[in-house]
Design an enzyme around this catalytic site. Sequence first.
Site, PDB file in Angstrom:
ATOM      1  N   GLU A 124       1.053   3.844   1.944  1.00 24.46           N
ATOM      2  CA  GLU A 124       1.623   4.206   3.244  1.00 24.46           C
ATOM      3  C   GLU A 124       2.773   3.285   3.620  1.00 24.46           C
ATOM      4  O   GLU A 124       3.797   3.743   4.142  1.00 24.46           O
ATOM      5  CB  GLU A 124       0.554   4.121   4.353  1.00 24.46           C
ATOM      6  N   HIS A 162       0.860  -1.186   0.000  1.00 29.52           N
ATOM      7  CA  HIS A 162       0.000   0.000   0.000  1.00 29.52           C
ATOM      8  C   HIS A 162       0.895   1.235   0.000  1.00 29.52           C
ATOM      9  O   HIS A 162       2.070   1.171   0.405  1.00 29.52           O
ATOM     10  CB  HIS A 162      -0.881   0.027   1.239  1.00 29.52           C
TER      11      HIS A 162
END
Length: 147
Positions: A54, A52
């Site tokens: 992040e 992802h």
Amino acid sequence: MEHEDYMNEALTLAREAAAQGEVPVGCVIVRGGEIVGRGRNRREELQATVSHAEMEAIADANRRLGTWRLEDCTLYVTLEPCPMCAGAIINARIPRVYYGARDRVMGACGGVMNLFMERFPSTPALVGGVLESACRKILESFFRSIR
């Protein structure tokens, strides 16, 4: 730079993700006015659940700064973090998170639940809705194009 400027950097990464067929989410991590971590969704490219935006940005900041502790950093992401990413943010000790669009399906910062409200030793301050319209638009456009 202002919060919107950092979110625009994250939006640039989200557009790169979309161009690669990934869900368009981008993230930057800032320390002392300098971007020290960048990430975009790369799950399809890497066939990795944890890729992802992040998680990629946190790993980049860890490498660049030489530490897993990001307690003097701020994270900007175009979509509200999911439970996995919220957990990584808590574990990295990131004290401030700004996000663009709310995620009512997987959001762990208020969209479905809020992990940052639980009694962990480190819980970030949270600001949502930064460039929300632009962040939502890129997601809606992406999903419209694949349906």
